[in-house]
Design a protein around this motif. Structure first.
Motif, PDB file in Angstrom:
ATOM      1  N   SER A 105       3.566   5.285   4.156  1.00 31.10           N
ATOM      2  CA  SER A 105       2.770   6.429   4.591  1.00 31.10           C
ATOM      3  C   SER A 105       3.400   7.244   5.497  1.00 31.10           C
ATOM      4  CB  SER A 105       1.460   5.746   5.181  1.00 31.10           C
ATOM      5  OG  SER A 105       1.505   4.942   6.447  1.00 31.10           O
ATOM      6  N   LYS A 110       0.564   5.456   0.056  1.00 28.24           N
ATOM      7  CA  LYS A 110      -0.274   6.484   0.074  1.00 28.24           C
ATOM      8  C   LYS A 110       0.178   7.739  -0.490  1.00 28.24           C
ATOM      9  CE  LYS A 110      -3.150   4.509   3.305  1.00 28.24           C
ATOM     10  NZ  LYS A 110      -4.627   4.475   3.127  1.00 28.24           N
ATOM     11  N   ASP A 154      -5.320   0.856   9.632  1.00 28.07           N
ATOM     12  CA  ASP A 154      -6.276   0.651   8.579  1.00 28.07           C
ATOM     13  C   ASP A 154      -6.861  -0.766   8.776  1.00 28.07           C
ATOM     14  OD1 ASP A 154      -7.801   0.275   6.170  1.00 28.07           O
ATOM     15  OD2 ASP A 154      -6.284   1.530   5.005  1.00 28.07           O
ATOM     16  N   GLN A 166       3.118  -0.862   4.253  1.00 22.38           N
ATOM     17  CA  GLN A 166       2.675   0.454   3.769  1.00 22.38           C
ATOM     18  C   GLN A 166       3.422   1.469   3.902  1.00 22.38           C
ATOM     19  OE1 GLN A 166      -1.483   0.974   5.352  1.00 22.38           O
ATOM     20  NE2 GLN A 166      -0.829   3.249   5.801  1.00 22.38           N
ATOM     21  N   LYS A 201       5.384   0.556   7.069  1.00 21.17           N
ATOM     22  CA  LYS A 201       4.302   0.142   8.244  1.00 21.17           C
ATOM     23  C   LYS A 201       3.947  -1.133   8.062  1.00 21.17           C
ATOM     24  CE  LYS A 201       0.496   2.667   8.979  1.00 21.17           C
ATOM     25  NZ  LYS A 201      -0.363   3.557   9.569  1.00 21.17           N
ATOM     26  N   VAL A 243       0.914  -1.219   0.194  1.00 25.15           N
ATOM     27  CA  VAL A 243      -0.101  -0.116  -0.075  1.00 25.15           C
ATOM     28  C   VAL A 243       0.909   1.285  -0.015  1.00 25.15           C
ATOM     29  CG1 VAL A 243      -1.699   1.455   1.241  1.00 25.15           C
ATOM     30  CG2 VAL A 243      -1.702  -1.098   1.236  1.00 25.15           C
ATOM     31  N   ARG A 259      -6.366  -3.645   6.295  1.00 27.79           N
ATOM     32  CA  ARG A 259      -5.131  -4.584   6.345  1.00 27.79           C
ATOM     33  C   ARG A 259      -5.581  -5.631   7.575  1.00 27.79           C
ATOM     34  NH1 ARG A 259      -4.931  -0.675   3.407  1.00 27.79           N
ATOM     35  NH2 ARG A 259      -5.526  -2.306   2.197  1.00 27.79           N
ATOM     36  N   THR A 311       1.911  -7.107   4.885  1.00 29.00           N
ATOM     37  CA  THR A 311       1.346  -5.916   4.311  1.00 29.00           C
ATOM     38  C   THR A 311       2.333  -4.983   4.494  1.00 29.00           C
ATOM     39  OG1 THR A 311      -1.041  -6.254   4.453  1.00 29.00           O
ATOM     40  CG2 THR A 311      -0.360  -4.035   3.923  1.00 29.00           C
TER      41      THR A 311
END
Length: 348
Positions: free
Chosen positions: A318, A78, A325, A316, A274, A76, A328, A314
């Motif tokens: 960001s 952002k 989230d 992420q 993350k 992911v 996730r 996952t």
């Protein structure tokens, strides 16, 4: 020698222990109320030298696009106006070549094998316990292409003498019988029998107590403001509780190390990523994992820690946003129930 360590995660605490055994006077500074309360707190628990591999590799940019489009996405990003993130991403892309991948993979495997051996020696010398298991890692492949793509990794494993097994369905079910009901979902697996698992939080807190018994001072609730340097070098760290002086300093602040070192002219290629995890109580021991399972499609690890199942995955990007989230979490719940539908209760 008087040494100050910044950060009491698994790295800072372990270094403190070893420095104390070597006879040094060690102080550890930590903003949290105890050790291992951030990144080291609830990770997947893998001790996986054989699975060590750089994110940057041939084909990763195209894979990343596919990952971003998946419903249960392993990556992911952002959108942010963060120059540090884009510099880090550009550096990663420069390493997505076959030549750089082989070099980086080889370095990681050598270091990880050495570290795993040190962990075994530490366990033998101290009797430390942390829900450890030494039953290997099983990397599961849902497609034939994933299985075929293991060739270059296997070549490096063989080059450095890392034991491995390439298994078909019947083969991997010998080691993970709880997968029998879902075996049709996977075409094969790569097993790394030298890998281990363990609870990083339990390990770090237990080792911190051993370090204290050797004279290490842990100062919790201390916020580090900056590292002071002059022409003669570094001698002071400024904190919200006053200056800390030492002969040497070790920065073990994870992704926060980048900003702490930047004013000193030291630039490190570290950016926060993350991860997410859930911990599920085991409801049927016979239907729970025996070792660490890595779902190659979703990049999620499922690890047995005592009477619990830890599920982590996952990546992420960001920045330093700490918000969780729920999407996730749903991915982690999907993977553990897809692999071990009767092994644990995700509702508890």
């Amino acid at each position: 020698m008087k040494i100050a360590i910044l950060g009491s995660g698994v790295i800072g605490t372990t270094v403190a222990y070893y420095l104390a055994t070597a006879g040094h006077e060690v102080t550890v500074l930590e903003r949290q109320p105890g050790p291992a309360l951030e990144t080291s707190h609830a990770n997947a628990g893998e001790v996986s030298p054989g699975y060590s591999a750089p994110w940057a590799g041939p084909g990763v940019p195209l894979k990343a696009i596919r990952w971003l489009l998946m419903h249960h996405r392993p990556l992911v990003i952002k959108p942010m106006l963060d120059a540090a993130m884009w510099r880090w991403g550009a550096a990663m892309l420069r390493n997505c070549t076959e030549a750089r991948y082989r070099i980086n993979k080889a370095r990681m495997v050598r270091l990880a094998e050495y570290s795993r051996d040190c962990l075994g020696q530490l366990r033998a010398e101290t009797g430390i316990r942390y829900d450890e298991r030494a039953r290997g890692t099983l990397q599961l492949f849902r497609t034939q292409k994933q299985l075929d793509d293991t060739a270059k990794d296997i070549e490096i494993l063989a080059q450095y003498g890392v034991p491995y097994q390439l298994l078909d369905r019947e083969g991997y079910l010998q080691y993970e019988p709880a997968l029998t009901e879902v075996g049709h979902k996977f075409v094969g697996a790569l097993r790394l029998p030298g890998d281990e698992t363990g609870d990083c939080f339990k390990f770090t807190t237990a080792l911190a107590k051993l370090a204290e018994s050797l004279g290490v001072t842990f100062r919790f609730g201390v916020h580090i403001r900056r590292i002071e340097a002059d022409a003669s070098g570094i001698s002071t760290v400024e904190t919200d509780q006053g200056p800390v002086h030492a002969d040497r300093f070790l920065v073990a602040l994870g992704s926060y190390s980048t900003a702490m070192l930047k004013p000193l002219g030291i630039r490190i290629p570290v950016y926060p990523v993350k991860g997410f995890s859930i911990t599920v109580p085991i409801t049927d021991a016979g239907m729970a994992p025996e070792s660490t399972i890595m779902d190659e499609t979703h990049k999620v690890a499922v690890t047995r820690l005592g009477e619990r199942i830890r599920v982590g995955g996952t990546a992420q990007l960001s920045g330093f946003d700490l918000k969780l989230d729920d999407a996730r979490r749903r991915t982690l719940e999907f993977v553990v129930t897809d692999l071990f539908p009767r092994g644990g209760d995700v509702a508890r």
